[in-house]
Enzyme design. Structure first.
Site, short mmCIF file in Angstrom:
data_model
loop_
_atom_site.label_atom_id
_atom_site.label_comp_id
_atom_site.label_asym_id
_atom_site.label_seq_id
_atom_site.Cartn_x
_atom_site.Cartn_y
_atom_site.Cartn_z
CD GLU A 197 -3.29 -0.30 0.85
OE1 GLU A 197 -2.49 -0.99 1.52
OE2 GLU A 197 -3.63 -0.60 -0.31
CG ASN A 256 5.03 -0.72 -10.63
OD1 ASN A 256 4.45 -1.56 -9.97
ND2 ASN A 256 4.80 0.57 -10.50
CD GLU A 283 -1.25 3.06 -6.66
OE1 GLU A 283 -1.46 3.64 -7.76
OE2 GLU A 283 -0.27 2.36 -6.44
#
Length: 490
Positions: free
Chosen positions: A471, A159, A258
């Site tokens: 992060e 994405n 994530e």
């Protein structure tokens, strides 16, 4: 595309590109048109092994390179991306179909910012130390020394392929690690172009490697199961993250994940309506809804529900779908026809579950040049509740359910009623309420009167099905390094 015209996107191992000997590969398809733009050389197990081996061989010298030299190289990389800016923009558009304005104003500038920011962060990073009082006048000094994690597998989604690639690679390299990158099979171009840039600015051979392919029985599996990998950073779906975790569990490798999101926005009746509607439109429809941080659930206080819904419909209908290279295009296609079928299945399910379609829900007619693309109309629903599947499951498209609420407590309960926990936004002009509700969200990131506003020094990540670890800023340093405590009796 004829055999003579074929452009190959190749694997990059030990400082050089690997030519496809047997011509085995797969198509890189432009999502806007459905046309093949290149062939991608799929890495076999031998190529992945060479990549990991070269990374491990190069690691020791790179880890011993002074921080000032490593960070100077990162800054040169950012400068070189800037010099080759148009090439990166073109590669990102061809892979993703996203509009020129987004690739030019967000994706490529953020790639440069990632390198520069982490160069600054690592250059300025300090170390913890403690003086331990032991009685009788005796003392000890404890201090931590951080060492590189090692060879890191970097698995990047489709994405925001360049943005998220550099978000991981920049701190990894700055901390002295070597990386093997596996970009999404949908978006292989910018990771490969970055290999050229890093070679041009003098990164030692073997420190940055790229292997192309898929997940199971391909480059992804070969990489995550390799004994030479010391850690895995992954951005993508929750289901894939769970599989990767199982893969690395027997070797107890650290992971940073994530993952997906089913993000909520909460809109109170004291809000500035124009500000809220403009922000929500961005949060729902940016990158055609294909951002892990995008909002798919919008809870609006009942007294302003109809006005907010009408304003969002107006903004959805004003979006311009079309040629990504047209400056006036605001919204691109979905990443693939396969992903469009997934989104379409949720559009059908929403109607089965009793949704009222306020706008969208169909495939637009954009003319012959774009008819082969993965296009879908921006879509808004009402008439749904948290019990409906389309409100509970991540769709990853330009869709959102608008749901009314009465009280602050109800809004918080509705927003937190999910297995995901990535992001939320709160829209209110009451500063106390903004702080209170934002802190009540069970998410990794909570915005007030904005969305997707990032300080790269702040922690980024999610809870629950949305991931493990953080992060950004020093949080990235914590993942990409291993601390050794040294205790000296004084």
């Amino acid at each position: 595309m004829t055999q003579q015209e074929t452009r190959w996107i190749r694997n990059f191992v030990d400082g050089r590109f690997v030519d496809p000997v047997d011509a085995e590969g797969f198509d890189d398809i432009d999502p806007a048109t459905g046309r093949v733009v290149a062939r991608v050389h799929e890495a076999d197990r031998a190529i992945v092994d060479r990549a990991v081996t070269s990374a491990r061989r190069a690691l020791a010298d790179w880890a011993e390179t002074p921080v000032r030299e490593r960070t100077a190289l990162l800054r040169r990389a950012a400068d070189r991306i800037e010099e080759r800016f148009d090439e990166f923009v073109a590669a990102e558009i061809a892979d993703t179909g996203k509009p020129l304005v987004q690739a030019r104003d967000l994706d490529v500038p953020r790639a440069m910012a990632n390198f520069r920011t982490f160069a600054d962060i690592v250059a300025a990073a300090g170390q913890e130390s403690f003086v331990t009082e032991m009685g009788g006048g005796r003392r000890a000094l404890n201090y931590a020394v951080r060492k590189p994690l090692g060879v890191v597998a970097v698995i990047v989604p489709w994405n925001l392929p360049l943005l998220l690639l550099t978000w991981k690679v920049a701190p990894a390299l700055a901390c002295g690690n070597a990386v093997v990158v596996k970009p999404s099979e949908e978006t292989p171009a910018t990771a490969t172009l970055l290999a050229e840039v890093l070679a041009e600015v003098g990164l030692p051979d073997g420190i940055y490697n790229v292997v192309h392919g898929f997940g199971a029985n391909s480059a992804g599996e070969f990489l995550t199961t390799h004994d030479g990998i010391d850690g895995v950073t992954f951005t993508g779906s929750s289901a894939t993250g769970s599989h990767v975790m199982k893969t690395v569990a027997p070797r107890v490798r650290p992971v940073s994940f994530e993952l997906g999101g089913k993000n909520a926005a909460v809109v109170f009746d004291d809000v500035d309506p124009t500000e809220a509607m403009d922000g929500l439109a961005r949060a729902i429809f940016t990158n055609t809804g294909q951002v892990c941080l995008c909002t798919e659930r919008v809870y609006v206080q009942r007294s302003i529900f109809d006005d907010i819904a009408a304003g969002l419909v107006e903004r959805a209908q004003a979006l311009r779908l079309g040629d990504p290279l047209d400056e006036t295009t605001t919204t691109g296609p979905l990443i693939s026809r396969g992903h469009r079928e997934k989104v379409r299945s949720y559009l059908a399910l929403a109607e089965q579950e009793g949704a009222k379609v306020l706008t969208g829900g169909a495939t637009p007619d954009l003319g012959a040049d774009l008819e082969g693309g993965a296009w879908i109309e921006p879509t808004l629903w009402t008439g749904l509740t948290n019990s409906n599947r389309v409100v509970r499951e991540e769709i990853f498209g330009p869709v959102a359910a608008l749901i009314p609420f009465e009280t602050e407590a109800e809004a918080i309960a509705l927003a937190n009623d999910t297995e995901y926990g990535l992001a939320a936004s709160v829209w209110t002009n009451d500063i106390r309420r903004g702080h209170r509700v934002a802190q009540s969200m069970n998410v990794g990131m909570s915005w007030v009167n904005t969305w997707f506003l990032r300080d790269l020094r702040s922690p980024f990540g999610g809870m629950g099905l949305s991931g493990i670890g953080r992060e950004g800023g020093e949080s990235s340093l914590h993942f990409y390094t291993e601390p050794t405590n040294v205790c000296v009796q004084l």
